[in-house]
Design a protein around this motif. Sequence first.
Motif, PDB file in Angstrom:
ATOM      1  N   ARG A  93       0.831  -1.201   0.000  1.00 34.86           N
ATOM      2  CA  ARG A  93       0.000   0.000   0.000  1.00 34.86           C
ATOM      3  C   ARG A  93       0.873   1.261   0.000  1.00 34.86           C
ATOM      4  O   ARG A  93       0.578   2.230  -0.711  1.00 34.86           O
ATOM      5  CB  ARG A  93      -0.914   0.011   1.220  1.00 34.86           C
ATOM      6  N   GLU A  96       2.294   1.729  -3.403  1.00 36.91           N
ATOM      7  CA  GLU A  96       1.252   2.213  -4.311  1.00 36.91           C
ATOM      8  C   GLU A  96       1.026   3.713  -4.124  1.00 36.91           C
ATOM      9  O   GLU A  96       0.925   4.466  -5.100  1.00 36.91           O
ATOM     10  CB  GLU A  96      -0.058   1.470  -4.047  1.00 36.91           C
ATOM     11  N   LYS A 133      -8.802  11.044  -9.050  1.00 35.67           N
ATOM     12  CA  LYS A 133      -8.795   9.581  -8.993  1.00 35.67           C
ATOM     13  C   LYS A 133      -7.903   9.092  -7.863  1.00 35.67           C
ATOM     14  O   LYS A 133      -8.286   8.205  -7.081  1.00 35.67           O
ATOM     15  CB  LYS A 133      -8.321   9.021 -10.330  1.00 35.67           C
ATOM     16  N   PHE A 134      -6.715   9.668  -7.757  1.00 37.14           N
ATOM     17  CA  PHE A 134      -5.762   9.280  -6.714  1.00 37.14           C
ATOM     18  C   PHE A 134      -6.317   9.583  -5.324  1.00 37.14           C
ATOM     19  O   PHE A 134      -6.325   8.728  -4.429  1.00 37.14           O
ATOM     20  CB  PHE A 134      -4.448  10.030  -6.940  1.00 37.14           C
ATOM     21  N   ARG A 137      -9.330   7.339  -4.290  1.00 39.61           N
ATOM     22  CA  ARG A 137      -8.968   5.985  -3.849  1.00 39.61           C
ATOM     23  C   ARG A 137      -8.499   6.000  -2.401  1.00 39.61           C
ATOM     24  O   ARG A 137      -8.914   5.174  -1.587  1.00 39.61           O
ATOM     25  CB  ARG A 137      -7.882   5.404  -4.753  1.00 39.61           C
ATOM     26  N   TRP A 138      -7.646   6.966  -2.066  1.00 40.77           N
ATOM     27  CA  TRP A 138      -7.093   6.979  -0.719  1.00 40.77           C
ATOM     28  C   TRP A 138      -8.077   7.502   0.314  1.00 40.77           C
ATOM     29  O   TRP A 138      -7.995   7.136   1.493  1.00 40.77           O
ATOM     30  CB  TRP A 138      -5.772   7.736  -0.706  1.00 40.77           C
ATOM     31  N   LEU A 141      -9.515   4.421   1.497  1.00 43.50           N
ATOM     32  CA  LEU A 141      -8.620   3.446   2.123  1.00 43.50           C
ATOM     33  C   LEU A 141      -8.038   3.885   3.467  1.00 43.50           C
ATOM     34  O   LEU A 141      -7.617   3.037   4.255  1.00 43.50           O
ATOM     35  CB  LEU A 141      -7.451   3.123   1.175  1.00 43.50           C
TER      36      LEU A 141
END
Length: 213
Positions: A93, A96, A133-134, A137-138, A141
């Motif tokens: 992770r 990434e 988008k980045f 996602r986070w 998460l």
Amino acid sequence: MSPSKSSSKYKLYYFAARGRAEVTRLIFKAASIPFVDETFSKDQWPGLKSTMPTQTVPVLEMGGEKYPDSGAIVRWAARKFGLSGKTDGDQLRVEEALAGAEEVRSLFLSWFFGTDPQSKGELEEQLKQKATKFLGRWEALVKETRASQRVYTYMVGTSLTAADLAMLDILEQLSSVHSIDLNAFPKLLNNKATVSSLKPIKQYLETRAHYPF
């Protein structure tokens, strides 16, 4: 007292800017590792360029050797100083997050230095799409931990990693892009607040030079 240059094992070369060197600086500061922050101006760069292994910066010098590439330096420092994640899954992770942050940063720098209005507008739209988008996602998460009547937010697990430091840097850079609404990512903003409040990071942010990017 800051360590003298002779007592520092590490020297980081970069422009007088945050740019591609800031995450490495943040890792050193978070780990309380002394280093020489060797900055220089754009005008000084031509005289230094030939001394760098690939004629690019940032470059990390240690043991008399110079090592290029911002991504390689960040990943090495994260592993070296215990900020790469505690489990195999966490480490993936973190990797990434670092890779994604670097993609966003590259677009940001292209946009920041753009001069043609049309191409700059196109770059801003690309940056907005990539960053959204980045960040989205986070936002999904990140991990929240409630303690002492406050919510602490970390990108991976329940403690600081290099992913948090990369996010702090990216959010600072993106704050100058008015078409990106960072308020749409409240957990990441709380992650920024969590990381910024850590003592070594807080001290660094309060005393570092003010750079435009």
